[in-house]
Design an enzyme around this catalytic site. Sequence first.
Site, short mmCIF file in Angstrom:
data_model
loop_
_atom_site.label_atom_id
_atom_site.label_comp_id
_atom_site.label_asym_id
_atom_site.label_seq_id
_atom_site.Cartn_x
_atom_site.Cartn_y
_atom_site.Cartn_z
N ASP A 172 4.98 0.42 12.10
CA ASP A 172 3.57 0.14 11.78
C ASP A 172 3.44 -1.59 12.06
OD1 ASP A 172 3.56 1.60 8.37
OD2 ASP A 172 3.10 2.40 10.58
N ARG A 205 0.14 14.50 12.82
CA ARG A 205 0.50 14.27 11.54
C ARG A 205 0.99 15.58 10.65
NH1 ARG A 205 -1.08 9.07 10.13
NH2 ARG A 205 0.71 9.00 8.58
N ARG A 262 -5.13 11.16 4.18
CA ARG A 262 -4.03 12.07 4.33
C ARG A 262 -3.08 12.02 3.16
NH1 ARG A 262 -0.10 11.86 6.85
NH2 ARG A 262 -0.15 14.08 7.60
N LYS A 291 0.67 -1.16 -0.15
CA LYS A 291 -0.09 -0.14 -0.16
C LYS A 291 0.95 1.23 0.17
CE LYS A 291 -1.53 1.56 4.04
NZ LYS A 291 -1.17 2.80 4.34
N ASN A 292 2.19 1.18 0.83
CA ASN A 292 2.64 2.30 1.03
C ASN A 292 3.83 2.59 -0.17
OD1 ASN A 292 1.29 3.00 3.22
ND2 ASN A 292 2.85 2.51 4.68
N ARG A 335 -8.47 -0.65 4.90
CA ARG A 335 -7.46 0.47 4.36
C ARG A 335 -6.23 -0.20 3.73
NH1 ARG A 335 -7.29 6.15 6.83
NH2 ARG A 335 -5.96 6.52 4.92
N CYS A 372 -4.80 12.19 12.58
CA CYS A 372 -5.59 10.91 12.65
C CYS A 372 -5.29 10.34 14.19
CB CYS A 372 -5.15 10.12 11.64
SG CYS A 372 -3.36 9.42 11.82
C1 EPZ Z 1 4.47 6.96 6.35
O1 EPZ Z 1 3.46 7.91 6.78
C2 EPZ Z 1 3.27 5.79 6.16
N1 EPZ Z 1 2.40 5.96 5.34
C3 EPZ Z 1 2.92 5.23 7.74
O2 EPZ Z 1 2.11 4.19 7.39
C4 EPZ Z 1 4.37 5.06 8.45
O3 EPZ Z 1 3.66 4.81 9.81
C5 EPZ Z 1 4.97 6.29 8.27
O4 EPZ Z 1 5.52 6.34 7.17
C6 EPZ Z 1 6.40 5.84 9.13
O5 EPZ Z 1 7.05 4.77 8.44
C7 EPZ Z 1 2.14 5.79 3.79
O6 EPZ Z 1 3.47 5.61 3.48
C8 EPZ Z 1 1.09 6.10 3.29
P1 EPZ Z 1 6.22 10.31 8.57
P2 EPZ Z 1 4.07 9.37 7.07
O7 EPZ Z 1 6.54 11.64 7.53
O8 EPZ Z 1 4.75 9.79 5.63
C9 EPZ Z 1 6.62 13.49 11.76
C10 EPZ Z 1 0.34 2.81 7.82
O9 EPZ Z 1 0.03 2.14 8.76
N2 EPZ Z 1 6.46 14.42 10.58
O10 EPZ Z 1 7.61 9.54 8.22
O11 EPZ Z 1 2.85 10.14 7.38
C11 EPZ Z 1 5.34 12.83 11.97
O12 EPZ Z 1 4.49 13.51 12.87
C12 EPZ Z 1 0.72 4.22 7.95
O13 EPZ Z 1 0.54 2.08 6.82
C13 EPZ Z 1 6.66 15.83 10.94
O14 EPZ Z 1 7.05 16.17 12.26
O15 EPZ Z 1 5.13 9.32 8.09
C14 EPZ Z 1 5.73 11.53 12.71
O16 EPZ Z 1 5.87 11.76 14.05
C15 EPZ Z 1 0.58 4.75 9.03
N3 EPZ Z 1 6.60 16.58 9.99
C16 EPZ Z 1 6.99 11.18 12.03
O17 EPZ Z 1 7.51 12.39 11.29
C17 EPZ Z 1 6.21 16.53 8.75
O18 EPZ Z 1 6.27 17.23 7.70
C18 EPZ Z 1 7.09 10.09 10.84
O19 EPZ Z 1 6.06 10.37 9.89
C19 EPZ Z 1 6.16 15.00 8.41
C20 EPZ Z 1 6.28 14.05 9.47
#
Ligand code: EPZ
Length: 424
Positions: free
Chosen positions: A310, A126, A97, A22-23, A402, A121
């Site tokens: 995850d 996020r 999102r 998915k990701n 999802r 969420c």
């Molecule tokens: C991706 O989300 C995945 N989703 C998530 O999978 C996964 O948990 C996550 O990466 C971490 O591996 C998809 O790929 C669609 P991040 P993403 O940006 O990109 C902070 C699932 O269950 N952050 O790496 O949103 C954020 O708050 C989902 O399949 C900022 O502070 O994750 C978090 O604490 C859930 N500012 C951390 O970084 C930003 O601009 C990791 O977020 C962006 C992120």
Amino acid sequence: MESYIITGGYRLSGVVRASGAKNAVLPMLAGTVLTARKCIIRGAPRLRDVTVMSDILRLLGAEVHWATVPGQEPALVVDPSRLVNYQVEESLTREMRSSIFLMGPLLGRMGRVRVAYPGGCAIGPRPIDLHLRGLAALGARIREKFGFIYAEAPRLVGTEIHLDFPSVGATENIMMAAVLAEGTTVIRNAAKEPEIVDLQNFLNGMGARIKGAGTDVIRIEGTDRLGGTEHQVIPDRIEVGTFLVAAAITGGELVIENVIPEHVESVCAKLRETGCQVGEEGCGRLRIRAPRRPKAVDIKTLPYPGFPTDMQPQMMALMCVADGTSVITETVFENRFKQAEELRRMSANIKTDGRTAVVKGVAALSGATVEVSDLRSGAALVLAGLVAEGITRVEGVHHVDRGYECFEEKLRAVGARIKRVSDG
Ligand code: EPZ
């Protein structure tokens, strides 16, 4: 609304096949708007999030359909040649999102984008500050007003960007924006997840010039135009991990097909610590044999290649019935212990404090009615139901839909007693 009804106590055994990631597919679908030529994504999973992203593309003017050729995996076909819109549908952004991934590609292709501010969420606020700072560094003019983000740039210009945190989404968004920018972009402290490597390969198949995905420095040479491509998406490593834990929690034995072992190494290592035997069988197959009761182990989530956030809820479910006490530290998201409250309704012994959870294994969980708040906590509650005494009703399975294709069918095929019912 729909629920799962699960009768616990049955060991899983047999063969289960993982679907496409998915990701990986979600950013790829966003990346198709970078070109006016047809893109084919083979092995894409039929998931709610993929449907939502496809609907968003259709509202932008792209044509999206599933192609099924006998003997081949189903493929998603995207024809973005008639892309006319740069405004991402608000209601669909709220539902998913990941639509924020469209900012980079639409800026590159259309020179502007309007997207609703994606809310937080269940697992945390996020924020998207790293996305916006990266796009601004490439020359985008960004305004936030009336709950929307407006960005425009006649032409993006390559630059050096250092991410404060190796954000997966920010890395992908900036990478896609840089593909049609003028000159070279270097992303430092980039996320290293396998889905980013797959996205690089997908975009390079379209004619992009990206190097370094999978390391913390990614270099993108801007180009003027991209072509179409045909790409096989990588297996879903989190689905693989979830089925590994399903075998572990039921004391069963599973062979999982369509696996890239390297992508699940941290999960396999942790499961071996609990006493499971996990081995490669060649040709992308993994075999897991589980002891009757797992040993308690400590877990700390980290960006790849560390233990994946995850998989944290699923491992928490396993630790609920482990022999001993486990300390779980969630370093990636602020609020990812939602499953703890529901597991406690099933007689689990869990104490949480901020980003730390202490799980004292109990001899048996008891079936109960529990509610899903997000995708991976839903998977964790299903796993707990597989081992709990009696019947467990898992409410809100649309969250699980999802991220897991044919989840109950795959579990039933290896011995789980699980069925989907409508709450109506
Ligand atoms: C991706 O989300 C995945 N989703 C998530 O999978 C996964 O948990 C996550 O990466 C971490 O591996 C998809 O790929 C669609 P991040 P993403 O940006 O990109 C902070 C699932 O269950 N952050 O790496 O949103 C954020 O708050 C989902 O399949 C900022 O502070 O994750 C978090 O604490 C859930 N500012 C951390 O970084 C930003 O601009 C990791 O977020 C962006 C992120």
